[in-house]
Design a protein around this motif. Sequence first.
Motif, PDB file in Angstrom:
ATOM      1  N   LEU A 202       0.837  -1.199   0.000  1.00  0.00           N
ATOM      2  CA  LEU A 202       0.000   0.000   0.000  1.00  0.00           C
ATOM      3  C   LEU A 202       0.877   1.257   0.000  1.00  0.00           C
ATOM      4  O   LEU A 202       2.092   1.166   0.084  1.00  0.00           O
ATOM      5  CB  LEU A 202      -0.932  -0.006   1.218  1.00  0.00           C
ATOM      6  N   PRO A 269     -10.426 -11.301   2.364  1.00  0.00           N
ATOM      7  CA  PRO A 269     -11.701 -11.275   3.099  1.00  0.00           C
ATOM      8  C   PRO A 269     -12.569 -12.491   2.790  1.00  0.00           C
ATOM      9  O   PRO A 269     -12.654 -12.924   1.640  1.00  0.00           O
ATOM     10  CB  PRO A 269     -12.364  -9.995   2.582  1.00  0.00           C
ATOM     11  N   PHE A 271     -16.309 -14.207   2.602  1.00  0.00           N
ATOM     12  CA  PHE A 271     -17.737 -13.914   2.508  1.00  0.00           C
ATOM     13  C   PHE A 271     -18.477 -15.182   2.935  1.00  0.00           C
ATOM     14  O   PHE A 271     -17.871 -16.248   3.062  1.00  0.00           O
ATOM     15  CB  PHE A 271     -18.108 -13.498   1.083  1.00  0.00           C
ATOM     16  N   ASN A 280     -24.758  -4.013  -4.374  1.00  0.00           N
ATOM     17  CA  ASN A 280     -24.137  -2.761  -3.936  1.00  0.00           C
ATOM     18  C   ASN A 280     -24.551  -2.472  -2.499  1.00  0.00           C
ATOM     19  O   ASN A 280     -25.716  -2.617  -2.138  1.00  0.00           O
ATOM     20  CB  ASN A 280     -24.559  -1.605  -4.840  1.00  0.00           C
ATOM     21  N   GLU A 287     -12.725  -3.944   3.110  1.00  0.00           N
ATOM     22  CA  GLU A 287     -12.981  -2.805   2.224  1.00  0.00           C
ATOM     23  C   GLU A 287     -13.563  -1.631   3.005  1.00  0.00           C
ATOM     24  O   GLU A 287     -13.136  -0.491   2.853  1.00  0.00           O
ATOM     25  CB  GLU A 287     -13.934  -3.188   1.085  1.00  0.00           C
ATOM     26  N   MET A 295      -8.088   5.394   3.513  1.00  0.00           N
ATOM     27  CA  MET A 295      -8.444   6.371   2.482  1.00  0.00           C
ATOM     28  C   MET A 295      -9.212   7.565   3.053  1.00  0.00           C
ATOM     29  O   MET A 295      -9.571   8.472   2.324  1.00  0.00           O
ATOM     30  CB  MET A 295      -9.275   5.688   1.379  1.00  0.00           C
TER      31      MET A 295
ATOM     32  N   ARG B  44      -7.609   5.813  -4.942  1.00  0.00           N
ATOM     33  CA  ARG B  44      -6.792   4.868  -5.699  1.00  0.00           C
ATOM     34  C   ARG B  44      -7.612   4.365  -6.872  1.00  0.00           C
ATOM     35  O   ARG B  44      -8.713   3.864  -6.670  1.00  0.00           O
ATOM     36  CB  ARG B  44      -6.375   3.688  -4.803  1.00  0.00           C
ATOM     37  N   ILE B 222     -14.410  -1.155  -9.972  1.00  0.00           N
ATOM     38  CA  ILE B 222     -13.886  -0.258  -8.943  1.00  0.00           C
ATOM     39  C   ILE B 222     -12.950  -1.061  -8.037  1.00  0.00           C
ATOM     40  O   ILE B 222     -13.246  -2.195  -7.675  1.00  0.00           O
ATOM     41  CB  ILE B 222     -15.047   0.326  -8.116  1.00  0.00           C
ATOM     42  N   MET B 223     -11.818  -0.463  -7.681  1.00  0.00           N
ATOM     43  CA  MET B 223     -10.876  -1.151  -6.794  1.00  0.00           C
ATOM     44  C   MET B 223     -10.393  -0.205  -5.706  1.00  0.00           C
ATOM     45  O   MET B 223     -10.510   1.013  -5.845  1.00  0.00           O
ATOM     46  CB  MET B 223      -9.642  -1.606  -7.584  1.00  0.00           C
ATOM     47  N   VAL B 224      -9.837  -0.785  -4.645  1.00  0.00           N
ATOM     48  CA  VAL B 224      -9.170   0.047  -3.650  1.00  0.00           C
ATOM     49  C   VAL B 224      -7.684  -0.342  -3.596  1.00  0.00           C
ATOM     50  O   VAL B 224      -6.830   0.373  -4.085  1.00  0.00           O
ATOM     51  CB  VAL B 224      -9.813  -0.044  -2.249  1.00  0.00           C
ATOM     52  N   ASP B 225      -7.397  -1.534  -3.048  1.00  0.00           N
ATOM     53  CA  ASP B 225      -5.974  -1.878  -2.898  1.00  0.00           C
ATOM     54  C   ASP B 225      -5.403  -2.530  -4.151  1.00  0.00           C
ATOM     55  O   ASP B 225      -4.222  -2.363  -4.448  1.00  0.00           O
ATOM     56  CB  ASP B 225      -5.774  -2.779  -1.687  1.00  0.00           C
ATOM     57  N   GLY B 231     -11.871  -6.800  -1.935  1.00  0.00           N
ATOM     58  CA  GLY B 231     -13.044  -7.382  -2.582  1.00  0.00           C
ATOM     59  C   GLY B 231     -13.984  -6.364  -3.215  1.00  0.00           C
ATOM     60  O   GLY B 231     -15.081  -6.710  -3.636  1.00  0.00           O
ATOM     61  N   ALA B 232     -13.569  -5.103  -3.303  1.00  0.00           N
ATOM     62  CA  ALA B 232     -14.418  -4.080  -3.933  1.00  0.00           C
ATOM     63  C   ALA B 232     -14.706  -4.441  -5.385  1.00  0.00           C
ATOM     64  O   ALA B 232     -15.763  -4.140  -5.916  1.00  0.00           O
ATOM     65  CB  ALA B 232     -13.734  -2.714  -3.877  1.00  0.00           C
ATOM     66  N   ARG B 234     -15.246  -7.255  -6.824  1.00  0.00           N
ATOM     67  CA  ARG B 234     -15.752  -8.593  -7.122  1.00  0.00           C
ATOM     68  C   ARG B 234     -16.826  -8.599  -8.210  1.00  0.00           C
ATOM     69  O   ARG B 234     -17.645  -7.710  -8.308  1.00  0.00           O
ATOM     70  CB  ARG B 234     -16.214  -9.313  -5.854  1.00  0.00           C
ATOM     71  N   VAL B 235     -16.738  -9.629  -9.022  1.00  0.00           N
ATOM     72  CA  VAL B 235     -17.666  -9.831 -10.134  1.00  0.00           C
ATOM     73  C   VAL B 235     -18.079 -11.295 -10.108  1.00  0.00           C
ATOM     74  O   VAL B 235     -17.494 -12.094  -9.375  1.00  0.00           O
ATOM     75  CB  VAL B 235     -16.995  -9.540 -11.498  1.00  0.00           C
ATOM     76  N   ARG B 264     -22.282  -2.607 -10.357  1.00  0.00           N
ATOM     77  CA  ARG B 264     -21.265  -2.321  -9.341  1.00  0.00           C
ATOM     78  C   ARG B 264     -20.380  -1.136  -9.734  1.00  0.00           C
ATOM     79  O   ARG B 264     -19.848  -0.445  -8.877  1.00  0.00           O
ATOM     80  CB  ARG B 264     -20.418  -3.570  -9.047  1.00  0.00           C
ATOM     81  N   LYS B 266     -21.473   1.449 -10.846  1.00  0.00           N
ATOM     82  CA  LYS B 266     -22.253   2.667 -10.577  1.00  0.00           C
ATOM     83  C   LYS B 266     -22.476   2.909  -9.086  1.00  0.00           C
ATOM     84  O   LYS B 266     -23.243   3.788  -8.710  1.00  0.00           O
ATOM     85  CB  LYS B 266     -23.614   2.555 -11.265  1.00  0.00           C
ATOM     86  N   ILE B 267     -21.823   2.132  -8.215  1.00  0.00           N
ATOM     87  CA  ILE B 267     -22.082   2.246  -6.772  1.00  0.00           C
ATOM     88  C   ILE B 267     -21.994   3.698  -6.295  1.00  0.00           C
ATOM     89  O   ILE B 267     -22.833   4.180  -5.555  1.00  0.00           O
ATOM     90  CB  ILE B 267     -21.066   1.411  -5.940  1.00  0.00           C
ATOM     91  N   TYR B 268     -20.960   4.368  -6.722  1.00  0.00           N
ATOM     92  CA  TYR B 268     -20.683   5.691  -6.142  1.00  0.00           C
ATOM     93  C   TYR B 268     -21.035   6.836  -7.075  1.00  0.00           C
ATOM     94  O   TYR B 268     -20.472   7.915  -6.961  1.00  0.00           O
ATOM     95  CB  TYR B 268     -19.210   5.773  -5.727  1.00  0.00           C
TER      96      TYR B 268
END
Lengths: 494, 289
Positions: A202, A269, A271, A280, A287, A295, B44, B222-225, B231-232, B234-235, B264, B266-268
């Motif tokens: 990171l 993670p 699930f 959503n 996360e 963030m 990110r 969409i991703m974060v790390d 897991g942002a 995920r599909v 997904r 469009k989440i934000y």
Amino acid sequence: MTGIDREKEFKKEYKKGNESKKEKISRVAMPEQDPAVRNKNFSEVTLGYSEEDALREASRCIQCKNPGCIKGCPVEIDIKGFISLIQEKKFDEALEKIRERNGLPAICGRVCPQEDQCEKECILGVKGEPVAIGRLERYVADREMSREMNHITEGTEKCNMSGVTRECTKEKVAVIGSGPAGLTCGAELAKMGYRATIFEALHKPGGVLVYGIPEFRLPKEIVRKEIDYVKNLGVKVEVNMVIGKALTIGDLFDSGFKAVFISTGAGLPYFMGIPGENLNGVYSANEYLTRANLMKAYCFPEYDTPIIKGRRVAVVGGGNVALDSARTAKRLGAENVYLIYRRSEKEMPARDEEIEHAREEEIEFKLLTNPVKISGKNGRINKVKCIKMELGEPDLSGRRRPVPVEGSEFDIEVDVLVMAIGQGPNPLLISTIPELELTEKGNIKASPVTGKTSMKGVFAGGDIVSGAATVILAMGAGKDAARAIDDYIRTGIL
Amino acid sequence: MYKIIKKENLAKDTDRFYINAPLIADKAKAGQFVIIRINEKGERIPLTIAGYDRENGVIMLVSLRVGKTTFLLSCLSEGDYILDVVGPLGKPSEIKNFGKVICVGGGAGIAPVIPIATELRRAGNYVISIIGARSRDFVILEKEMREVSDELYICTDDGSAGYKGFVSEFLGEYLEKNIEKSADKKTDISRVVAIGPALMMHAVSEVTRPFNIKTIVSLNSIMVDGTGMCGACRVEVGGKTKFVCVDGPEFDGHDVDFDLLISRQKIYLDQEKESMDIYKHQCGLEMDK
């Protein structure tokens, strides 16, 4: 020690204490933000001792001849010693005493489960309340930090706690991951004179300390300063480096690193595998917390990373991560936060203090309850179907196994759901080293004493070996591995 | 800090950045991506690597201005720095001699197709490329695409260049003709690679499905790390949950649940708009819709 032994020990030790005319005082409470105020902000919940509080609390310690607290500490801090120094008002020396064993005292003073470790073994706990060892540890660490902060505000000099950065001249050692295990291993190696480089994927070092544990429980400024301390020991920290991708383990050895310590944590993670988990508004705790902490999504739109601020939020799980998520949701403005846990409160793995804080902050506990299906509208979660559970026979973990009560399903309306049911080992790095032996669960097989793995020169420790555990256990593993790495480099023998 | 060595405007709102990142350039393979963060308060975001120059330690990224982060990026110039660039992430494209392949690129998605087409051709494939955009002005990298392709076709929605219509429509007609020409009424195309907006990749996958041609798409979730930790991204692929960042970004388009991907993505939407509006207001910027 058995209960009776402890009782005897207590009498013996306490008599000595009385001889030195100690007044009987009760454990000094730590000031906290009011629950109704703090559940709307991200500032730290507990405010720390004043000098007076610390001296008063330290005076409770009867300086046992045979102190159980030290044995209860995974890194064996000389607790008796540092408390005695506090009693003499030698705060700097007290901190040095802690640092002999623990490079991250301000962090451990806050997040260690002392009630299960040092304080559990404190002899005062037999008849009353144990000495607040964690709070004292935090006090001496914070004392130095606040002094150094004054330095900065006065504009004199940049933070540099121990003067100049030390120069290390021995062999190069690579540490992968900058969480508690990696930082400790790096710090210990530097103290021995090794040139340690910590690689972090990171953009900020600290691992779970920065992405996972929330600001209100562990301020990030504290983490930054503890890491500065480690850097001042001579440890190099390189961020944005994904080992296994930008550099492989082979590249590290080729470029002159004599040993590698893998401490990549529990970063995958889990699930539940129930319908609707990809809607959503359904987050993994990783996360959710990463957005909020690393963030700074709670500062959106000042910071660019968004997070869904639900009105009704459900968090699934009973550990510290679940409670951190629930308390974060409350602070993000949720009216109702439900903590859904399949067993009863007694089986919750979270710290007592966290559970208590969460209750005070009006987190609603839905115990003996388990989600079975998530549904939504237009791609967005709007409710979770749960089933009531009852406790049956004990399972492998020794806790009573939760069993669904047939026909007891009910719906909870929510707009955000956070899955905090645990994390597994992240396969990103280890999948690139097929020669490394793994356990069935995908953790690295390593000696619990030395961190040695099946590969020459490769050591591992922390959650990547143990599975998700605590900060201090990871630190212990980092420390043990540093010693073993020193042995290995000096002797060449595994 | 990662220095921008060179910046080229490829089309309206679309820039190519040459970024000094020697370790990434050294390991990057076609199909992989990086995660960037522009500044301390930034988010990110993933960007697929659009080329790399190992010798000079440079990677190329092509970015289309859509939200605040890509806008901030578009404001950077040569000599400026990007705070964080991490990679190369994700699995590389599968490169081998499949025979005859079609590479489809839509909009800014044309850029990341180039390294894949290059490698496929180097592996001995006959490469047919189909690139498309809204109109002539938005067709990027035509020359470079032509250099790495045996055949190149251009499509525009308004017909201002090449075929009038979507790349998926052109592809459908191309495959029909391809079958008519063959003796056994079977296509000789062994693989299609498509990169572009999710809707385009979905349409391409639906076109190739009846022809039973393996179709690889590169998902832009969409991703974060970007390392499998959150897991942002995920599909669902073939009914199973996958993480785009570590299991992908490339998947078999016939197995991807595109509706979920698009939902997904469009989440934000609301927050992205809010963020952009505030930014516009702060900067007093004049911007097109």
